[in-house]
Scaffold this motif. Structure first.
Motif, PDB file in Angstrom:
ATOM      1  N   UNK A 135       2.491   5.962  -9.505  1.00 24.76           N
ATOM      2  CA  UNK A 135       3.719   5.795 -10.267  1.00 24.76           C
ATOM      3  C   UNK A 135       3.705   4.415 -10.924  1.00 24.76           C
ATOM      4  N   UNK A 136       4.079   4.354 -12.192  1.00 29.21           N
ATOM      5  CA  UNK A 136       4.118   3.100 -12.929  1.00 29.21           C
ATOM      6  C   UNK A 136       5.481   2.460 -12.731  1.00 29.21           C
ATOM      7  N   UNK A 137       5.485   1.246 -12.208  1.00 29.11           N
ATOM      8  CA  UNK A 137       6.712   0.478 -12.017  1.00 29.11           C
ATOM      9  C   UNK A 137       6.549  -0.873 -12.717  1.00 29.11           C
ATOM     10  N   UNK A 138       7.330  -1.075 -13.763  1.00 30.17           N
ATOM     11  CA  UNK A 138       7.263  -2.334 -14.488  1.00 30.17           C
ATOM     12  C   UNK A 138       8.556  -2.534 -15.262  1.00 30.17           C
ATOM     13  N   UNK A 139       8.910  -3.794 -15.560  1.00 30.26           N
ATOM     14  CA  UNK A 139      10.082  -4.037 -16.408  1.00 30.26           C
ATOM     15  C   UNK A 139       9.827  -3.461 -17.802  1.00 30.26           C
ATOM     16  N   UNK A 140      10.889  -3.004 -18.415  1.00 27.80           N
ATOM     17  CA  UNK A 140      10.731  -2.475 -19.766  1.00 27.80           C
ATOM     18  C   UNK A 140      10.352  -3.610 -20.703  1.00 27.80           C
ATOM     19  N   UNK A 141       9.197  -3.503 -21.371  1.00 25.69           N
ATOM     20  CA  UNK A 141       8.777  -4.591 -22.267  1.00 25.69           C
ATOM     21  C   UNK A 141       9.586  -4.604 -23.556  1.00 25.69           C
ATOM     22  N   UNK A 142       9.395  -5.673 -24.318  1.00 24.24           N
ATOM     23  CA  UNK A 142      10.031  -5.783 -25.625  1.00 24.24           C
ATOM     24  C   UNK A 142       9.595  -4.606 -26.490  1.00 24.24           C
ATOM     25  N   UNK A 143      10.461  -4.206 -27.417  1.00 27.13           N
ATOM     26  CA  UNK A 143      10.168  -3.004 -28.190  1.00 27.13           C
ATOM     27  C   UNK A 143       8.863  -3.130 -28.974  1.00 27.13           C
ATOM     28  N   UNK A 144       8.502  -4.342 -29.366  1.00 28.62           N
ATOM     29  CA  UNK A 144       7.233  -4.522 -30.076  1.00 28.62           C
ATOM     30  C   UNK A 144       6.063  -4.281 -29.120  1.00 28.62           C
ATOM     31  N   UNK A 145       6.133  -4.844 -27.919  1.00 29.11           N
ATOM     32  CA  UNK A 145       5.072  -4.637 -26.931  1.00 29.11           C
ATOM     33  C   UNK A 145       4.996  -3.174 -26.523  1.00 29.11           C
ATOM     34  N   UNK A 185      -2.039  -3.396 -12.864  1.00 25.31           N
ATOM     35  CA  UNK A 185      -1.726  -2.428 -13.922  1.00 25.31           C
ATOM     36  C   UNK A 185      -0.362  -1.793 -13.738  1.00 25.31           C
ATOM     37  N   UNK A 186       0.473  -2.387 -12.855  1.00 25.16           N
ATOM     38  CA  UNK A 186       1.826  -1.890 -12.581  1.00 25.16           C
ATOM     39  C   UNK A 186       1.808  -0.516 -11.919  1.00 25.16           C
ATOM     40  N   UNK A 187       0.729  -0.197 -11.246  1.00 27.55           N
ATOM     41  CA  UNK A 187       0.589   1.117 -10.635  1.00 27.55           C
ATOM     42  C   UNK A 187       0.851   1.023  -9.143  1.00 27.55           C
ATOM     43  N   UNK A 188       1.754   1.877  -8.642  1.00 27.22           N
ATOM     44  CA  UNK A 188       2.080   1.972  -7.226  1.00 27.22           C
ATOM     45  C   UNK A 188       1.698   3.363  -6.768  1.00 27.22           C
ATOM     46  N   UNK A 226       5.232  -0.649 -28.287  1.00 25.00           N
ATOM     47  CA  UNK A 226       4.447   0.121 -29.259  1.00 25.00           C
ATOM     48  C   UNK A 226       2.955   0.103 -28.935  1.00 25.00           C
ATOM     49  N   UNK A 227       2.502  -0.919 -28.209  1.00 24.04           N
ATOM     50  CA  UNK A 227       1.069  -1.083 -27.977  1.00 24.04           C
ATOM     51  C   UNK A 227       0.684  -0.945 -26.498  1.00 24.04           C
ATOM     52  N   UNK A 228       1.609  -0.509 -25.649  1.00 25.05           N
ATOM     53  CA  UNK A 228       1.304  -0.318 -24.235  1.00 25.05           C
ATOM     54  C   UNK A 228       0.308   0.820 -24.074  1.00 25.05           C
ATOM     55  N   UNK A 229      -0.738   0.589 -23.269  1.00 25.27           N
ATOM     56  CA  UNK A 229      -1.730   1.629 -23.008  1.00 25.27           C
ATOM     57  C   UNK A 229      -1.481   2.345 -21.693  1.00 25.27           C
ATOM     58  N   UNK A 230      -1.193   1.582 -20.633  1.00 22.96           N
ATOM     59  CA  UNK A 230      -0.947   2.172 -19.326  1.00 22.96           C
ATOM     60  C   UNK A 230       0.338   3.003 -19.359  1.00 22.96           C
TER      61      UNK A 230
END
Length: 303
Positions: free
Chosen positions: A1-11, A299-302, A13-17
């Protein structure tokens, strides 16, 4: 499960994980290459002009979106039901631990019972993830029970049987009254129901035909789409087709990933963390030191 803070809207757009791009990259490259070829050939196939407009794709898109939505909803229902079943395991484990600590005697047998509940959750995770049955059970269960569990086909059921035998022994010895024993037996039944529900999800995938129809429809739609757009948007065809195909292929891959919520893919349930949470909760009730809380990796993966 991916657990991470929601990034900025620009970031974002380019998130891979979590974007499923690595999983569908080969499909995207194929569709992009096909679209480029259609543009270079001006929509001709073996000297035959493929005359398609956007109209049939509008009609097909509506039907395909409805079917894709059904597939996503069916997969998410399985995912959310699995999460609720694991939530029930946590609730009933806490109830049983509280009742054992408050209503049963002596203290040393209470601890064995409470750790047995942690062992049940651990064995349940091992079975759902096809791990060796005795993984992480040392120190939670008596050694003779661990030996039985090691070769068992349904290890969590054996642990439930042992927990039920503990209740019977306390009741026979006069260390637990009949009403409390009945209430605790009902909680064991609820644990058995949660186990059975998870087994039903794990052993009964969605009909294979759904995957076949969805997969074929997505490819058929995306492979024909360049011929319907090339005359109207020209050189922009590969870009638009890749955007449409990304939506379809990513949703198909996501539905396939959460169809089995007990795996170790990035969007599956974090069963290791759930078991660790049950362990920490029950050990705190015992007044014992808590193990470190699980944290996501780089990688923010739990898991």
């Amino acid at each position: 499960m991916i657990l991470r803070p929601r990034p900025h809207w620009v970031h974002l757009l380019f998130v891979r994980r979590g974007s499923l791009v690595p999983r569908i990259l080969s499909q995207q490259l194929f569709i992009f290459a096909l679209s480029c070829a259609v543009v270079l050939l001006h929509g001709q196939l073996f000297h035959w002009k493929v005359t398609l407009t956007a109209t049939p794709f509008s009609l097909m898109g509506v039907a395909f979106a409805i079917f894709l939505g059904f597939r996503i909803n069916a997969s998410y229902d399985r995912y959310w039901e699995a999460r609720k079943l694991w939530g029930a395991v946590l609730v009933e484990a806490r109830n049983l631990a509280r009742q054992a600590l408050n209503l049963a005697t002596p203290r040393d047998t209470q601890r064995a019972f409470v750790l047995g509940l942690v062992g049940f959750a651990t064995a349940m995770r091992n079975q759902l993830r096809a791990r060796p049955r005795d993984t992480d059970l040392a120190g939670l269960l008596p050694m003779d029970l661990v030996e039985r569990v090691r070769t068992a086909r349904f290890a969590p059921a054996l642990i439930l049987l042992w927990l039920g035998e503990w209740l019977r022994e306390r009741r026979t010895a006069g260390e637990l009254d009949a009403i409390a024993a009945q209430q605790m037996e009902q909680s064991l039944n609820d644990l058995s129901g949660a186990l059975g529900g998870c087994e039903r999800i794990a052993n009964t995938p969605l009909p294979f035909t759904y995957s076949v129809i969805l997969h074929r429809s997505a490819y058929f739609y995306c492979m024909l789409l360049p011929f319907g757009l090339v005359d109207s948007i020209g050189i922009m065809t590969p870009l638009i087709v890749c955007f449409v195909s990304y939506t379809f292929f990513a949703l198909e891959a996501l539905s396939d990933e959460i169809d089995d919520p007990f795996g170790t893919m990035p969007n599956d349930l974090a069963l290791d963390a759930l078991v660790a949470g049950i362990d920490a909760s029950l050990r705190e009730m015992l007044g014992e030191p808590l193990p470190p809380a699980p944290v996501p990796d780089a990688n923010y993966l739990l898991t």
